[in-house]
Design a protein around this motif. Structure first.
Motif, PDB file in Angstrom:
ATOM      1  N   HIS A  36       1.077  -1.354   2.343  1.00 49.14           N
ATOM      2  CA  HIS A  36       0.388  -0.200   1.783  1.00 49.14           C
ATOM      3  C   HIS A  36       0.785   1.063   2.523  1.00 49.14           C
ATOM      4  N   ALA A  37       1.330   2.005   1.751  1.00 52.99           N
ATOM      5  CA  ALA A  37       1.735   3.269   2.352  1.00 52.99           C
ATOM      6  C   ALA A  37       0.508   4.044   2.805  1.00 52.99           C
ATOM      7  N   PHE A  38       0.728   4.947   3.741  1.00 53.24           N
ATOM      8  CA  PHE A  38      -0.364   5.778   4.241  1.00 53.24           C
ATOM      9  C   PHE A  38      -0.433   7.124   3.525  1.00 53.24           C
TER      10      PHE A  38
ATOM     11  N   ASP B 280     -10.226   1.575  -4.096  1.00 58.19           N
ATOM     12  CA  ASP B 280     -11.089   2.476  -4.873  1.00 58.19           C
ATOM     13  C   ASP B 280     -11.557   1.750  -6.130  1.00 58.19           C
TER      14      ASP B 280
ATOM     15  N   HIS C  93      -3.285   9.908   3.123  1.00 57.67           N
ATOM     16  CA  HIS C  93      -4.561   9.534   2.515  1.00 57.67           C
ATOM     17  C   HIS C  93      -5.755  10.086   3.261  1.00 57.67           C
ATOM     18  N   ARG C  94      -5.546  10.471   4.524  1.00 65.89           N
ATOM     19  CA  ARG C  94      -6.670  10.973   5.312  1.00 65.89           C
ATOM     20  C   ARG C  94      -7.083  12.385   4.919  1.00 65.89           C
TER      21      ARG C  94
ATOM     22  N   VAL D 155      -6.814  11.921  -2.443  1.00 62.68           N
ATOM     23  CA  VAL D 155      -6.146  10.914  -3.269  1.00 62.68           C
ATOM     24  C   VAL D 155      -7.110  10.279  -4.269  1.00 62.68           C
ATOM     25  N   ALA D 156      -8.391  10.259  -3.909  1.00 58.01           N
ATOM     26  CA  ALA D 156      -9.386   9.657  -4.797  1.00 58.01           C
ATOM     27  C   ALA D 156      -9.843  10.617  -5.884  1.00 58.01           C
TER      28      ALA D 156
ATOM     29  N   ARG E 112       1.135   6.435  -7.360  1.00 59.25           N
ATOM     30  CA  ARG E 112       0.751   6.290  -5.961  1.00 59.25           C
ATOM     31  C   ARG E 112       1.945   5.860  -5.126  1.00 59.25           C
TER      32      ARG E 112
ATOM     33  N   SER F 231      -6.537  -8.665   2.453  1.00 58.46           N
ATOM     34  CA  SER F 231      -5.965  -7.648   3.329  1.00 58.46           C
ATOM     35  C   SER F 231      -6.856  -7.446   4.546  1.00 58.46           C
TER      36      SER F 231
ATOM     37  N   ALA G  13       3.189  -4.164  -3.285  1.00 58.55           N
ATOM     38  CA  ALA G  13       2.164  -4.092  -2.248  1.00 58.55           C
ATOM     39  C   ALA G  13       1.157  -5.231  -2.339  1.00 58.55           C
ATOM     40  N   ARG G  14       0.790  -5.598  -3.547  1.00 58.19           N
ATOM     41  CA  ARG G  14      -0.250  -6.610  -3.698  1.00 58.19           C
ATOM     42  C   ARG G  14       0.202  -7.972  -3.220  1.00 58.19           C
TER      43      ARG G  14
ATOM     44  N   LEU H  32      -7.524  -7.929  -3.351  1.00 58.09           N
ATOM     45  CA  LEU H  32      -7.016  -7.000  -2.344  1.00 58.09           C
ATOM     46  C   LEU H  32      -7.905  -6.978  -1.102  1.00 58.09           C
TER      47      LEU H  32
ATOM     48  N   ALA I 226       2.176   3.559  -2.716  1.00 61.78           N
ATOM     49  CA  ALA I 226       2.364   2.179  -2.287  1.00 61.78           C
ATOM     50  C   ALA I 226       3.533   1.557  -3.053  1.00 61.78           C
TER      51      ALA I 226
ATOM     52  N   MET J 127      -8.805   9.999  12.849  1.00 63.30           N
ATOM     53  CA  MET J 127      -8.898   8.932  11.858  1.00 63.30           C
ATOM     54  C   MET J 127      -7.590   8.157  11.821  1.00 63.30           C
TER      55      MET J 127
ATOM     56  N   GLN K  89      -7.698  12.313  -7.817  1.00 60.67           N
ATOM     57  CA  GLN K  89      -6.682  12.454  -8.863  1.00 60.67           C
ATOM     58  C   GLN K  89      -7.268  12.007 -10.200  1.00 60.67           C
TER      59      GLN K  89
ATOM     60  N   GLY L 227       0.602  -7.911   1.168  1.00 56.05           N
ATOM     61  CA  GLY L 227      -0.467  -7.673   2.112  1.00 56.05           C
ATOM     62  C   GLY L 227      -0.500  -6.268   2.660  1.00 56.05           C
ATOM     63  N   VAL L 228      -1.345  -6.097   3.671  1.00 51.53           N
ATOM     64  CA  VAL L 228      -1.734  -4.758   4.076  1.00 51.53           C
ATOM     65  C   VAL L 228      -0.572  -3.924   4.604  1.00 51.53           C
TER      66      VAL L 228
ATOM     67  N   PHE M  65      -4.534   4.973   6.686  1.00 50.77           N
ATOM     68  CA  PHE M  65      -4.963   3.836   5.875  1.00 50.77           C
ATOM     69  C   PHE M  65      -4.258   3.855   4.530  1.00 50.77           C
ATOM     70  N   GLY M  66      -4.163   2.675   3.936  1.00 47.64           N
ATOM     71  CA  GLY M  66      -3.633   2.555   2.590  1.00 47.64           C
ATOM     72  C   GLY M  66      -4.711   2.836   1.570  1.00 47.64           C
ATOM     73  N   TYR M  67      -4.287   3.130   0.370  1.00 45.79           N
ATOM     74  CA  TYR M  67      -5.234   3.439  -0.701  1.00 45.79           C
ATOM     75  C   TYR M  67      -4.746   2.812  -1.992  1.00 45.79           C
ATOM     76  N   GLU M  68      -5.613   2.053  -2.630  1.00 40.42           N
ATOM     77  CA  GLU M  68      -5.271   1.448  -3.921  1.00 40.42           C
ATOM     78  C   GLU M  68      -6.406   1.700  -4.891  1.00 40.42           C
ATOM     79  N   ARG M  69      -6.038   1.973  -6.140  1.00 40.58           N
ATOM     80  CA  ARG M  69      -7.057   2.107  -7.175  1.00 40.58           C
ATOM     81  C   ARG M  69      -7.139   0.793  -7.918  1.00 40.58           C
TER      82      ARG M  69
END
Lengths: 332, 208
Positions: free
Chosen positions: B16-18, A50, B37-38, B83-84, B2, A22, B8-9, A18, B4, A1, B86, B12-13, A4-8
C-alpha cells in the motif's frame, strides 16, 4: 504521524479481508475521533480502509415499531430523522447534546460506539496509560480524574466512555449488528458489547479483528413508554457529560412503574445500564424518596476518587429528576 | 485514481502506497493532486490549493475555524484526510460568494459585515460556512438541543431565535467574542429579523 496506506472499500467482503489480512489496518468511517488520535500519535494504523462507500447508510423503520440504523448514518441525520424524534426522542436528544454541529454531520453511528475515552492521559503519549500501552500504569488515579468514571473501573483504568448516543442506546436495549470477516452476521446486545477494563483496559469491546459494525437495531420501545435524555455538563453546549441519564419509563394507571430502564453517562467505564436501580424501582411507586434510594443503591459498588466523588450525588439528583419529570409528564 | 499498486490486495500491507493521485472538487472545479495520505483536507486546501480562506485554529476539531461544506454539510476539514474527500463537493469560503448570485457576496457575508460579526476575522470563514450548514439543517426542520418540541422540529430557518443559533453554532469559537454580531447576522439571513433593523445600526464603526 506515521505514513499509512489508504484503500476505499467497494464491498464489505473486500473491506473485511483487507482489515483482517493487513497488519495495523483499521476501518475509517467519519474519522472525527480516529484522525484526531492519529494526529496525537495515540493510534498509528498502517492502513486505513475507508468504508464510507458501503451500503450501511439508511434508517429503516419497521412495522413493529423497531428501527435498524445503518452504521454509517451520521449523528446529524439520525437526530433529524422524524421517526427517531417521534418514537425514540431519548436517542435524538442524546445525539443533539453531543459534540458540535460540524462533528455530528460526519461522525457515524458505528464510529460513535467505538470512540475512545477522552482521559487526558490516554491522549498524551508521553504519559503512562494502561489503556494505550498495557502495563505502563495509570496516570489518572493520582492525577486528573475529575471527568472520569466511578462505576466499572479498576485499579488499572478509571477512564470513562464518552458517548452520549451509546447511553441512550443502552436504555433502549439496542442490538449491535456485526459482519464477521467471513461474511456471517452476528448480533450483540449493546449492553454486552463493551468490556469492563479489569486488568486489560486496552480491550474495550467484544469485536474480533475484521468485525465490521453494520448497524444498530432498536426494538420497539415498551408500550406507552416515555423517555428522555438529561445531561449535566460544565457548560451548556459542546461539552462531555459530567453525568447524563437516559430514562425509559412505562407506568401503570395507578402510577406504579411497570418498566423502567436507566442508562447512565459520564460515570461509567462503559455506557452504564443501572440494573440495580431498575430492579429496586420496577413495580413500585416512584416517590422521590424511593427514586433517591434506588439511584444511590446503583452506586454502592462505585469507586469514587477525590475529584470525581461528586458525581455520585449529582447522578442521584439527575436520575431522580429525570424519572420524576417523565412520570409527571405521563400523568398529565 | 489511487496510488496503491493494482496488486495491493494480494500482497498485503507493504504494497500500500503512502500517497495517492486524486482530484478534489473544490468550489466547482476539479483540482488534481498528488498527496501523502497524512495531508488533511484543511492542509490540502491551504497549502496545496492556495485556498487560505479556510483557517487552522486548534487542528483537533474543537474550534471550528476550518469549517467547510462537503456535499452541503458543514465539516471540520482538519479531521478529514484529503484523500478521503475525493469525489465529494467541497465549498470553501472562497466559493461562498458565488453560491447565491455570481460575483456577489452571499447574503450571509453581507450580514456579517453589516452586523460586525467579527473582530480579527480569523474564525469568520468557518463561522460563515458553519452558518450555511445551520440554515440548511433548519430548512430540513431538524431540531437542536434547545428546540422546544423535538418531534415538530423547526418549521423554517426564520424560526431560529438567538438561543437556537447559539446552540447550533457552538462548534465555532470566536476568541474576540464577536458572538452578538454573529448571532445577529445569522438571524437576519435566517429571516428571523424579518427586514428589521437597518444595517447601519448594527455597525460599531471604528470601535474595533
Amino acid at each position: 504521524m506515521k505514513p499509512f496506506g489508504y484503500e476505499r472499500a467497494t464491498d464489505p467482503q473486500a473491506a473485511a479481508t483487507l482489515v483482517a489480512d493487513s497488519t495495523g489496518a483499521v476501518y475509517l468511517a467519519g474519522g472525527t475521533n480516529l484522525v484526531d488520535l492519529m494526529k496525537l500519535g495515540v493510534t498509528e494504523p498502517a492502513l486505513l480502509v475507508d468504508i464510507t462507500g458501503l451500503p450501511y447508510d439508511s434508517v429503516e423503520h419497521r412495522p413493529d415499531g423497531g428501527v435498524l440504523i445503518g452504521a454509517l448514518v451520521p449523528g446529524s441525520r439520525l437526530a433529524g430523522d422524524p421517526g427517531i424524534r417521534e418514537r425514540f426522542p431519548a436517542l435524538a436528544e442524546a445525539l443533539l447534546s453531543g459534540a458540535s454541529g460540524q462533528l455530528r454531520t460526519v461522525a457515524t453511528t458505528g464510529g460513535n460506539l467505538l470512540q475512545r475515552t477522552r482521559c487526558v492521559y490516554f491522549q498524551d503519549v508521553t504519559k503512562p496509560c494502561n489503556k494505550r500501552r498495557p502495563e505502563t500504569g495509570c496516570s489518572a488515579v493520582q492525577g486528573l480524574h475529575r471527568d472520569l468514571a466511578v462505576l466499572g473501573t479498576s485499579d488499572f483504568c478509571v477512564a470513562g466512555h464518552p458517548s452520549d448516543m451509546a447511553v441512550a442506546l443502552a436504555a433502549l436495549d439496542a442490538v449491535v449488528h456485526l459482519r464477521r470477516v467471513k461474511g456471517s452476521a452476528r448480533t450483540v446486545p449493546l449492553n454486552g458489547f463493551y468490556l469492563l477494563p479489569g486488568d486489560t483496559p486496552h480491550r474495550e469491546t467484544v469485536l474480533q479483528p475484521g468485525d465490521l459494525i453494520t448497524g444498530v437495531e432498536l426494538p420497539p420501545p415498551p408500550e406507552g413508554a416515555a423517555m428522555s435524555y438529561r445531561k449535566v455538563r460544565d457548560r451548556w453546549s459542546y461539552a462531555f457529560a459530567l453525568v447524563s441519564v437516559a430514562a425509559v419509563v412505562a407506568t401503570e394507571a395507578d402510577g406504579t412503574l411497570r418498566e423502567i430502564r436507566l442508562g447512565l453517562g459520564g460515570v461509567g467505564a462503559r455506557p452504564w445500564r443501572a440494573r440495580e436501580a431498575e430492579r429496586l424501582l420496577t413495580g413500585r411507586q416512584p416517590t422521590e424518596e424511593r427514586l433517591r434510594e434506588a439511584a444511590r443503591a446503583e452506586f454502592a459498588s462505585a469507586r469514587p476518587l477525590p475529584q470525581n466523588a461528586f458525581k455520585i450525588d449529582l447522578a442521584v439528583d439527575v436520575i431522580t429528576a429525570a424519572v420524576r419529570d417523565l412520570v409527571g409528564g405521563q400523568r398529565r | 485514481m489511487r496510488g496503491a499498486r493494482p496488486d495491493a490486495r494480494l500482497t498485503g500491507v507493504t504494497a500500500h502506497a503512502f500517497h495517492s493521485d486524486f482530484a478534489l472538487r473544490v468550489n466547482g472545479a476539479d483540482r488534481p493532486l498528488t498527496l501523502d495520505h497524512r495531508v488533511t483536507l484543511l492542509d490540502a486546501l491551504r497549502e496545496h490549493l492556495a485556498l487560505t480562506g479556510v483557517k487552522k485554529g486548534c487542528d483537533h476539531g474543537q474550534c471550528g475555524a476550518c469549517t467547510v461544506l462537503i456535499d452541503g454539510e458543514r465539516v471540520n476539514s482538519c479531521l478529514v484526510f484529503a484523500v478521503a474527500a475525493q469525489g465529494r463537493d467541497i465549498t470553501t469560503i472562497e466559493g461562498v460568494a458565488g453560491l447565491a448570485a455570481p460575483e456577489e457576496l452571499h447574503p450571509l457575508q453581507r450580514a456579517f459585515l453589516e452586523h460586525d460579526g467579527f473582530q480579527c476575522g480569523y474564525c469568520t470563514p468557518g463561522q460563515i460556512c458553519s452558518a450555511l450548514g445551520v440554515l440548511a439543517e433548519a430548512a430540513r426542520g431538524w431540531p437542536s438541543h434547545v428546540t422546544e418540541d423535538l418531534a415538530a422540529g423547526v418549521g423554517a430557518p426564520g424560526e431560529l431565535d438567538a438561543d437556537e443559533i447559539r446552540e447550533r453554532m457552538s462548534g465555532n469559537l470566536c476568541r474576540c467574542g464577536a458572538y452578538p454580531g454573529i448571532v445577529a447576522a445569522i438571524r437576519e439571513v435566517a429571516g428571523a429579523d424579518g427586514g428589521g433593523a437597518p444595517a447601519t445600526t448594527g455597525v460599531a464603526g471604528g470601535t474595533r
